[in-house]
Design a protein around this motif. Structure first.
Motif, PDB file in Angstrom:
ATOM      1  N   LYS A 106       0.754  -1.248  -0.032  1.00  0.00           N
ATOM      2  CA  LYS A 106       0.102   0.038   0.057  1.00  0.00           C
ATOM      3  C   LYS A 106       0.814   1.477  -0.004  1.00  0.00           C
ATOM      4  CE  LYS A 106      -2.468  -0.980   3.750  1.00  0.00           C
ATOM      5  NZ  LYS A 106      -3.163  -1.033   4.770  1.00  0.00           N
ATOM      6  N   LEU A 107       1.822   1.220   0.870  1.00  0.00           N
ATOM      7  CA  LEU A 107       2.732   2.410   1.009  1.00  0.00           C
ATOM      8  C   LEU A 107       3.601   2.567  -0.309  1.00  0.00           C
ATOM      9  CD1 LEU A 107       3.550   5.044   2.569  1.00  0.00           C
ATOM     10  CD2 LEU A 107       5.074   3.393   3.713  1.00  0.00           C
TER      11      LEU A 107
ATOM     12  N   ASP B 103      -6.842 -11.549  -0.139  1.00  0.00           N
ATOM     13  CA  ASP B 103      -6.962 -10.376   0.807  1.00  0.00           C
ATOM     14  C   ASP B 103      -7.698  -9.433   0.287  1.00  0.00           C
ATOM     15  OD1 ASP B 103      -6.749  -8.551   2.753  1.00  0.00           O
ATOM     16  OD2 ASP B 103      -4.747  -8.621   2.999  1.00  0.00           O
ATOM     17  N   LEU B 104      -8.832  -9.411   0.232  1.00  0.00           N
ATOM     18  CA  LEU B 104      -9.863  -8.467  -0.481  1.00  0.00           C
ATOM     19  C   LEU B 104      -9.899  -7.004   0.319  1.00  0.00           C
ATOM     20  CD1 LEU B 104     -11.810  -7.569  -2.497  1.00  0.00           C
ATOM     21  CD2 LEU B 104     -13.751  -8.434  -0.988  1.00  0.00           C
ATOM     22  N   GLY B 105      -9.926  -6.998   1.523  1.00  0.00           N
ATOM     23  CA  GLY B 105      -9.818  -5.943   2.319  1.00  0.00           C
ATOM     24  C   GLY B 105      -8.630  -4.841   2.036  1.00  0.00           C
ATOM     25  N   THR B 106      -7.290  -5.461   2.175  1.00  0.00           N
ATOM     26  CA  THR B 106      -6.135  -4.698   1.912  1.00  0.00           C
ATOM     27  C   THR B 106      -6.148  -4.297   0.274  1.00  0.00           C
ATOM     28  OG1 THR B 106      -4.919  -6.083   3.749  1.00  0.00           O
ATOM     29  CG2 THR B 106      -3.675  -4.856   2.255  1.00  0.00           C
ATOM     30  N   GLY B 107      -6.283  -5.031  -0.494  1.00  0.00           N
ATOM     31  CA  GLY B 107      -6.428  -4.934  -1.975  1.00  0.00           C
ATOM     32  C   GLY B 107      -7.408  -3.787  -2.212  1.00  0.00           C
TER      33      GLY B 107
ATOM     34  N   ILE C 184      -9.766   5.953   4.069  1.00  0.00           N
ATOM     35  CA  ILE C 184     -10.697   4.751   3.642  1.00  0.00           C
ATOM     36  C   ILE C 184     -10.657   3.631   4.599  1.00  0.00           C
ATOM     37  CG2 ILE C 184     -10.196   2.900   1.725  1.00  0.00           C
ATOM     38  CD1 ILE C 184      -9.459   4.977  -0.262  1.00  0.00           C
ATOM     39  N   GLN C 185      -9.500   3.357   5.277  1.00  0.00           N
ATOM     40  CA  GLN C 185      -9.449   2.298   6.218  1.00  0.00           C
ATOM     41  C   GLN C 185     -10.472   2.532   7.355  1.00  0.00           C
ATOM     42  OE1 GLN C 185      -4.872   0.439   6.099  1.00  0.00           O
ATOM     43  NE2 GLN C 185      -6.189   0.522   7.912  1.00  0.00           N
TER      44      GLN C 185
END
Length: 366
Positions: free
Chosen positions: A119-120, A163-167, A317-318
């Protein structure tokens, strides 16, 4: 390279440390009984969270003193490293399986989650690309498609774990950055329909995701199955009332709400500290986002501005997804609440990201 250097944003530092402190207390409160039963140590999760927080805070203050332009130089290399790690996760014997997902690399309890660091890395790379090619982003073929194509490749690799959430957080953050850079709304509308179709395909391809959708629409239709988490979360929010039941007095953490120290920690917080406690946490997040936006607007160059927008967009978003899940507004996705939920890679990554934001604040004019 920016010449003016001042003190970092003190309000941002204070808000971050306050949220982190609340998180450590709530991790202990939410997990003590479960940790006592499973590990014979009520402080099992709290001690680990304290260790992660210490490493993260050290990283935050160190990175706060590293000129943010350094990340522009290393953006491509960091992205390549994260892609290699994502490939490594999928190799049997290298990647570790937990909770049905192959998302970790490491040995035993000491492991990292490459998708979190992606992500970063993606935010940093996009900030560099958009700063250097901002005019191209208005072009569908030359700007938008290549940029989103790279993001979707990373998303596809994360989904192989899955990992749908992180994606989803990574894609959402990237879209925010691209939109702020000047991409045309008409292009997003067309791609939006394609994205919805693809998202629907991902849901249909996995039975457990279909159950999450149906349980979200009517959790009581399968109250002991797919709707269990949402129902127990709502049972936590309701009794809290205005003032809460008191710190440590949650009922739902006694085996009703699974893993209460992670994705659903806000439900336990609201049950114990009530509406006032929950509202205070949301207020602190609002302050954090406000300072982040001010830093982005005052950044001395486009790279710093896009980098700050990406980091603060990721946090926003998180928070929205996590609170939405806890309150039953959206289906369960497995997203932690930044700085509050228990976690190693996610907490360290978040604090490191805020360190980058703090360094930009040393050069911003606002």
């Amino acid at each position: 390279m920016p010449a003016t250097r001042s003190t970092p944003d003190i309000i941002l530092i204070g808000t971050t440390l306050l949220l982190l402190s609340i998180g450590i207390v709530m991790v202990y409160s939410a997990s003590a009984d479960w940790a006592l039963v499973k590990f014979n140590d009520p402080f099992f999760f709290a001690k680990r969270q304290l260790l992660f927080a210490g490493v993260g805070v050290a990283a935050m203050f160190f990175i706060m003193n590293v000129n943010y332009m350094t990340w522009r130089t290393w953006a491509k290399i960091l992205l390549v490293i994260c892609f290699v790690l994502l490939i490594g996760v999928l190799i049997p014997g290298v990647g570790m399986v937990r909770g049905g997902a192959r998302s970790w690399i490491g040995v035993g309890a000491f492991s990292i989650q490459p998708s979190e660091f992606m992500k970063l890395a993606m935010i940093t790379f996009l900030a560099k690309y958009l700063a250097e090619h901002q005019k191209k982003i208005t072009s569908f073929k030359k700007g938008l498609i290549p940029t989103l194509g790279l993001v979707m490749i990373a998303f596809a690799m994360i989904m192989l774990q899955p990992d749908l959430g992180t994606g989803s957080v990574m894609v959402g953050t990237s879209i925010v950055m691209i939109f702020v850079a000047g991409a045309r709304i008409s292009h997003f509308v067309g791609l939006g329909f394609v994205g919805l179709a693809g998202f629907a395909g991902l849901i249909i391809s996995a039975p457990y995701r279909i159950k999450r959708i149906t349980s979200f629409l009517d959790p009581w239709s399968d109250e002991l199955g797919s709707g269990f988490q949402i129902i127990q979360s709502l049972y936590s929010l309701g009794p809290g009332g205005l003032m809460g039941l008191g710190l440590g007095q949650s009922r739902q953490k006694f085996g009703y709400l699974p893993e209460p120290q992670t994705d659903f920690i806000f439900a336990i917080l609201s049950e114990e500290l009530g509406f006032i406690g929950g509202a205070l946490v949301l207020l602190l997040f609002s302050i954090l986002l406000w300072r982040g936006v001010r830093i982005a607007l005052g950044a001395p160059d486009l790279f710093g501005s896009f980098l700050a927008i990406g980091i603060i967009g990721m946090v926003a978003i998180q928070v929205m997804i996590n609170i939405g899940v806890v309150t039953g507004l959206i289906p369960v996705t497995g997203i932690t609440l930044p700085l509050i939920s228990y976690g190693g890679s996610s907490l360290t990554l978040m604090l490191a990201s805020i360190g980058v934001l703090l360094n930009i604040s040393r050069y911003a004019k606002y």
